[in-house]
Design an enzyme around this catalytic site. Structure first.
Site, PDB file in Angstrom:
ATOM      1  N   ASN A   7      54.441 -44.822  48.406  1.00  0.00           N
ATOM      2  CA  ASN A   7      53.657 -43.591  48.539  1.00  0.00           C
ATOM      3  C   ASN A   7      52.781 -43.766  49.776  1.00  0.00           C
ATOM      4  O   ASN A   7      51.781 -44.470  49.727  1.00  0.00           O
ATOM      5  CB  ASN A   7      52.813 -43.415  47.260  1.00  0.00           C
ATOM      6  CG  ASN A   7      52.004 -42.138  47.287  1.00  0.00           C
ATOM      7  OD1 ASN A   7      52.041 -41.378  48.256  1.00  0.00           O
ATOM      8  ND2 ASN A   7      51.256 -41.904  46.229  1.00  0.00           N
ATOM      9  N   LYS A  14      50.781 -47.213  49.270  1.00  0.00           N
ATOM     10  CA  LYS A  14      50.751 -47.694  47.884  1.00  0.00           C
ATOM     11  C   LYS A  14      52.187 -48.039  47.513  1.00  0.00           C
ATOM     12  O   LYS A  14      53.110 -47.286  47.861  1.00  0.00           O
ATOM     13  CB  LYS A  14      50.290 -46.585  46.933  1.00  0.00           C
ATOM     14  CG  LYS A  14      48.805 -46.458  46.799  1.00  0.00           C
ATOM     15  CD  LYS A  14      48.505 -45.551  45.597  1.00  0.00           C
ATOM     16  CE  LYS A  14      47.223 -44.797  45.826  1.00  0.00           C
ATOM     17  NZ  LYS A  14      47.078 -43.617  45.020  1.00  0.00           N
ATOM     18  N   ARG A  91      57.811 -41.162  47.845  1.00  0.00           N
ATOM     19  CA  ARG A  91      57.174 -39.935  47.380  1.00  0.00           C
ATOM     20  C   ARG A  91      56.977 -39.008  48.577  1.00  0.00           C
ATOM     21  O   ARG A  91      56.444 -39.420  49.607  1.00  0.00           O
ATOM     22  CB  ARG A  91      55.815 -40.281  46.777  1.00  0.00           C
ATOM     23  CG  ARG A  91      55.131 -39.074  46.265  1.00  0.00           C
ATOM     24  CD  ARG A  91      53.729 -39.401  45.839  1.00  0.00           C
ATOM     25  NE  ARG A  91      53.266 -38.357  44.960  1.00  0.00           N
ATOM     26  CZ  ARG A  91      52.486 -38.564  43.934  1.00  0.00           C
ATOM     27  NH1 ARG A  91      52.071 -39.766  43.650  1.00  0.00           N
ATOM     28  NH2 ARG A  91      52.095 -37.564  43.191  1.00  0.00           N
ATOM     29  N   HIS A 180      51.958 -32.089  42.063  1.00  0.00           N
ATOM     30  CA  HIS A 180      51.891 -32.998  40.899  1.00  0.00           C
ATOM     31  C   HIS A 180      53.124 -32.844  40.002  1.00  0.00           C
ATOM     32  O   HIS A 180      53.080 -33.169  38.819  1.00  0.00           O
ATOM     33  CB  HIS A 180      50.650 -32.728  40.018  1.00  0.00           C
ATOM     34  CG  HIS A 180      49.352 -33.009  40.677  1.00  0.00           C
ATOM     35  ND1 HIS A 180      48.251 -32.192  40.515  1.00  0.00           N
ATOM     36  CD2 HIS A 180      48.946 -34.025  41.476  1.00  0.00           C
ATOM     37  CE1 HIS A 180      47.235 -32.676  41.196  1.00  0.00           C
ATOM     38  NE2 HIS A 180      47.633 -33.793  41.792  1.00  0.00           N
ATOM     39  N   ARG A 241      37.726 -30.132  46.163  1.00  0.00           N
ATOM     40  CA  ARG A 241      38.393 -28.869  46.545  1.00  0.00           C
ATOM     41  C   ARG A 241      37.897 -27.723  45.677  1.00  0.00           C
ATOM     42  O   ARG A 241      37.679 -27.895  44.478  1.00  0.00           O
ATOM     43  CB  ARG A 241      39.911 -28.996  46.373  1.00  0.00           C
ATOM     44  CG  ARG A 241      40.541 -29.938  47.344  1.00  0.00           C
ATOM     45  CD  ARG A 241      42.013 -30.113  47.064  1.00  0.00           C
ATOM     46  NE  ARG A 241      42.355 -31.519  47.030  1.00  0.00           N
ATOM     47  CZ  ARG A 241      43.469 -32.021  46.505  1.00  0.00           C
ATOM     48  NH1 ARG A 241      44.364 -31.221  45.968  1.00  0.00           N
ATOM     49  NH2 ARG A 241      43.687 -33.314  46.521  1.00  0.00           N
ATOM     50  N   GLU A 384      53.775 -41.903  37.624  1.00  0.00           N
ATOM     51  CA  GLU A 384      54.567 -41.258  38.674  1.00  0.00           C
ATOM     52  C   GLU A 384      55.519 -42.251  39.345  1.00  0.00           C
ATOM     53  O   GLU A 384      56.632 -41.897  39.712  1.00  0.00           O
ATOM     54  CB  GLU A 384      53.618 -40.621  39.697  1.00  0.00           C
ATOM     55  CG  GLU A 384      52.892 -39.417  39.099  1.00  0.00           C
ATOM     56  CD  GLU A 384      51.604 -39.071  39.806  1.00  0.00           C
ATOM     57  OE1 GLU A 384      50.651 -39.894  39.769  1.00  0.00           O
ATOM     58  OE2 GLU A 384      51.528 -37.985  40.400  1.00  0.00           O
TER      59      GLU A 384
END
Ligand code: ADP
Length: 402
Positions: A7, A14, A91, A180, A241, A384
């Protein structure tokens, strides 16, 4: 099959090495501050090694090389040689309308991911940099892209189109995409397993509540609506956000605060959400502590967050003609009994009541509604990386390598 899951962010990588049959994580880690002063790698292996290496890392190619070197290191590595990695799973945040599932990466796929950059300017370039760097180091292994948007490609037009001229959809692809998806898909499948029901029988509302947060309506195993939109800015009030606001606020701020459009966009992305409301922090642990010590704005920020999640739950129950389970996941959804309690306050009329004792328990998949409720409340830790590993394995098994 050993699958290496990556990722890549703009300055971070990651990773996890996962043995896909046993689902065991052989090694995992995080390389941060790529291209900046003070780059460092934190690497953990199944043999209980935890190491931190600090040295300059100029770019993603150097970073991925450093990570792969750690994998085969004689002292703290977990494999002897890179050929023990069967495939790489990457990802990718935005796959637009082109990708409704994971895909083996080739030149055309790279071009198509590039075309999605205007819709995910912060994420897709970093994802692509990681893919290209990794493919240059390990060119003979299969590389698979797994998209955050793909699961939501089943959302119907009545839910994904905005009230804008249709030409904008045709010209620029302006529509809701949702994000997501990897997590919403995973927890909805785990919920069906937990409930011992077929996904095709269930109407689920999945709440992925982390720094970024979104709710999805998953009907009969398919996403039919979700709170994030054209970008991950829409929907819930998040850590930093704003989520949905009246669009007229944007030109208003440009006039009143003498800001450019880009500045307003950054403001809405980085300075808003519960951070902006509380004036304190984007981390709910700080907000909970402050609220417990009487900080009214911290309490208000949490109330606003929970209220908005509750509104989506109500909306999606109607969108699906009912709901069988509500699932909480990600950092906040899994770990904050206080937020779950606030969200569930108004749900009694839907046939569920939170059990406060069960809500206070930690770890693993758990049901937190009172006994006998028709509507289940579940906490399901997301994973994930495992989805990416499983998807990578699935795609590789369907491809004949020449
Ligand atoms: P992301 O992957 O979007 O960066 P995570 O899913 O890791 O985020 O969630 C991180 C957030 O989860 C933190 O900012 C914090 O607000 C929240 N969180 C994590 N642990 C706890 C906890 N024990 N109590 C309350 N909030 C928590």
């Amino acid at each position: 099959m050993n699958i290496f899951v990556l990722n890549c962010g703009s300055s971070s990588i990651k990773y996890q090495l996962i043995e896909s049959e046993s689902k065991k994580v052989l090694a995992k880690g995080l390389l941060e501050r790529i291209g900046n002063d003070g780059s460092f790698l934190k690497h953990y292996s199944v043999y209980d090694y935890a190491i931190e290496i600090k040295r300059p890392v100029a770019n993603h190619t150097e970073g991925i090389q450093m990570v792969l070197d750690a994998m085969v290191n004689k002292e703290y590595g977990v494999i002897n040689d890179l050929t023990e990695i069967a495939a790489f799973g990457h990802r990718v945040v935005h796959g637009g309308e082109t990708f409704n599932q994971s895909v083996l990466i080739n030149d055309q796929v790279i071009e198509d991911i590039k075309k999605c950059i205007p819709m995910a300017p912060l994420h897709n370039p970093a994802n692509l940099t990681g893919i290209k760097a990794c493919m240059s180091i390990v060119p003979n292994a299969p590389h698979v892209a797994v998209f955050d948007t793909a699961f939501h490609q089943t959302i119907p037009a009545k839910a994904y189109l905005y009230g804008l001229p249709y030409e904008l959809y045709l010209k620029y692809g302006i529509r809701k995409y949702g994000f997501h998806g990897i997590s919403h898909q995973y927890v909805s499948e785990m919920a069906a397993k937990y409930l011992k029901r077929e996904p095709a029988e269930l109407r689920l509302i999945t709440c992925h509540l982390g720094n970024g947060a979104s709710v999805a309506a998953v009907k009969h195993g398919k996403s039919i609506d979700t709170s994030m939109g054209f970008t991950p800015l829409e929907g819930l009030v998040m850590g930093t956000r704003c989520g949905e606001v009246d669009p007229a606020i944007i030109p208003f701020l440009m006039d009143m605060e003498d800001m450019t459009g880009k500045q307003v966009y950054q403001y809405l992305n980085n300075k808003s959400g519960v951070l902006g409301i509380s004036g304190l922090s984007s981390d709910f642990r700080d907000l909970e502590n402050a609220a417990c010590n009487g900080d009214e704005r911290a309490r208000l920020a949490m109330d606003i967050f929970a209220y908005r999640v509750g509104k989506y739950i109500g909306a999606y129950a109607v969108a699906m003609g009912g709901v069988d389970a509500i699932i909480f996941t990600a950092g906040l959804g899994e770990n904050s009994p206080m937020i779950r309690e606030k969200i569930c306050e108004g749900l009694a009329f839907m046939g569920t009541v939170l059990d406060k004792e069960k809500n206070a328990l930690r770890d693993g998949i758990r049901e937190i509604n009172e006994n006998g409720c028709a509507l289940k409340l579940l906490v399901i830790p997301t994973n994930e990386e495992l989805v990416i590993a499983k998807e990578t394995e699935r795609i590789c098994q369907n491809v004949v390598f020449l």
